[in-house]
Design a protein around this motif. Structure first.
Motif, PDB file in Angstrom:
ATOM      1  N   THR A 190       0.839  -1.205   0.000  1.00 29.21           N
ATOM      2  CA  THR A 190       0.000   0.000   0.000  1.00 29.21           C
ATOM      3  C   THR A 190       0.868   1.247   0.000  1.00 29.21           C
ATOM      4  O   THR A 190       2.021   1.220   0.455  1.00 29.21           O
ATOM      5  N   GLN A 191       0.343   2.343  -0.523  1.00 31.22           N
ATOM      6  CA  GLN A 191       1.061   3.605  -0.535  1.00 31.22           C
ATOM      7  C   GLN A 191       0.869   4.306   0.813  1.00 31.22           C
ATOM      8  O   GLN A 191      -0.244   4.466   1.299  1.00 31.22           O
TER       9      GLN A 191
ATOM     10  N   PRO B 233       1.149  12.082   4.398  1.00 30.74           N
ATOM     11  CA  PRO B 233       0.726  10.683   4.527  1.00 30.74           C
ATOM     12  C   PRO B 233      -0.619  10.433   3.862  1.00 30.74           C
ATOM     13  O   PRO B 233      -1.504  11.303   3.868  1.00 30.74           O
ATOM     14  N   THR B 234      -0.779   9.266   3.295  1.00 32.49           N
ATOM     15  CA  THR B 234      -2.079   8.823   2.802  1.00 32.49           C
ATOM     16  C   THR B 234      -2.919   8.371   3.998  1.00 32.49           C
ATOM     17  O   THR B 234      -2.457   8.383   5.138  1.00 32.49           O
ATOM     18  N   ALA B 235      -4.145   7.936   3.734  1.00 33.67           N
ATOM     19  CA  ALA B 235      -4.977   7.408   4.817  1.00 33.67           C
ATOM     20  C   ALA B 235      -4.296   6.207   5.466  1.00 33.67           C
ATOM     21  O   ALA B 235      -4.299   6.063   6.699  1.00 33.67           O
ATOM     22  N   ALA B 236      -3.696   5.354   4.640  1.00 34.03           N
ATOM     23  CA  ALA B 236      -2.975   4.195   5.175  1.00 34.03           C
ATOM     24  C   ALA B 236      -1.761   4.642   5.983  1.00 34.03           C
ATOM     25  O   ALA B 236      -1.433   4.057   7.018  1.00 34.03           O
ATOM     26  N   GLY B 237      -1.091   5.686   5.500  1.00 36.84           N
ATOM     27  CA  GLY B 237       0.067   6.217   6.221  1.00 36.84           C
ATOM     28  C   GLY B 237      -0.315   6.786   7.570  1.00 36.84           C
ATOM     29  O   GLY B 237       0.385   6.586   8.570  1.00 36.84           O
ATOM     30  N   ARG B 238      -1.451   7.492   7.616  1.00 34.86           N
ATOM     31  CA  ARG B 238      -1.915   8.054   8.902  1.00 34.86           C
ATOM     32  C   ARG B 238      -2.278   6.943   9.878  1.00 34.86           C
ATOM     33  O   ARG B 238      -2.046   7.052  11.079  1.00 34.86           O
TER      34      ARG B 238
END
Length: 300
Positions: A48-49, A61-66
């Motif tokens: 995932t990114q 950050p992306t949602a996944a990063g957050r």
């Protein structure tokens, strides 16, 4: 199991913290290419990114990063704790302890905490983060701090907490005020006078206390800084409700604190902690320090 490394998690946290790969590279003492490659490998291993890279505008950050960020911070803190077990087993605490503190409490509590750790546990690296109560509680949720020092009134149900000491509401008055020599005050006696209030959640808390006593305050001034409030009170511009009372403000003017005798709900200084937290010895030492007589004299 994904094949990511601790270093890659460190790169992710640094990139979000600094807002750029260049800043992360400097913070982690590695080349820009090393940071970039490490983050690319982390994203590939997770499938995932995690970051959006914007040319000349840094990274976000992306949602996944957050979602990943508090987990990454928690893992890194746990590893740091494990690395320090050898020394802490001999009675010596090491590693980083990050403490969030509300602006209303930080002028008094942060110097006290820093002094106590410098004397008792000099190998602990203290990091302090300030903000209003909402911001500090969010820091706890996001894993940015190991503990957040807030008022119990401001807590939400998703966080665990340890009670440090009870708090008695007091009125801040200039020394020349007619009520300044009283042993206690009813808030109704101040209803018509100008009130100087904090903003945000602290304002909501003060209004709730006043209204619980049957008083609608005459709010004239609102400031974010408790020190500004104290200075304005000291100059005679009004009264305020504050829990921590250095007798002399930064302006050099003094204030007087008088306990409130109205029947209002109890409040306390608490350490907010992440839900389902792991035991952290440095947090336990922080609680021990905060439960000492020095804090009770300033707040209780």
């Amino acid at each position: 199991m994904s094949g990511f490394t601790l270093k890659q998690l460190e790169y992710l946290v640094a990139a979000v913290q600094t807002g750029s790969l260049t800043g992360a590279a400097s913070l982690c003492h590695i080349s820009h290419a090393g940071i970039s490659n490490g983050l690319n490998e982390l994203e590939r291993s997770l499938g995932t990114q995690l970051l959006v890279r914007r040319k000349a505008k840094g990274v976000v950050p992306t949602a996944a990063g957050r979602a990943m960020l508090p987990l990454a911070r928690s893992i890194l803190r746990d590893v740091a704790g494990i690395e320090g077990l050898g020394q802490s087993g001999q009675g010596e605490l090491t590693g980083e302890l990050t403490v969030g503190c509300t602006l209303a409490l930080s002028p008094v509590l942060i110097p006290l905490i820093a002094s106590a750790f410098a004397e008792l546990h000099p190998n602990v690296d203290l990091v302090f983060r300030e903000g209003n109560s909402r911001a500090v509680l969010q820091m706890v949720r996001d894993g940015q701090v190991d503990a957040g020092l807030v008022f119990q009134r401001h807590l939400s149900g998703d966080l665990e907490y340890l009670t440090v000491c009870p708090i008695r509401v007091k009125v801040a008055l200039p020394p020349t005020h007619p009520l300044a020599t009283r042993l206690s005050i009813s808030l109704a006696e101040l209803a018509a006078e100008p009130a100087i209030t904090p903003d945000g959640s602290a304002l909501e808390s003060m209004l709730a206390v006043m209204r619980e006593a049957g008083v609608e305050p005459n709010v004239q001034w609102t400031f974010a800084s408790p020190e500004t409030i104290r200075a304005m009170v000291a100059r005679g511009f009004g009264y305020s409700l504050l829990y921590v009372f250095p007798e002399v403000s930064a302006s050099g003017s003094s204030v007087v604190s008088v306990p409130v005798n109205d029947r209002i709900s109890d409040d306390a200084l608490v350490m907010a902690l992440p839900a389902r937290r792991r035991q952290i010895d440095k947090v336990d030492k922080l609680a021990e320090i905060l439960r000492g007589d020095a804090v009770r004299k300033l707040i209780g």
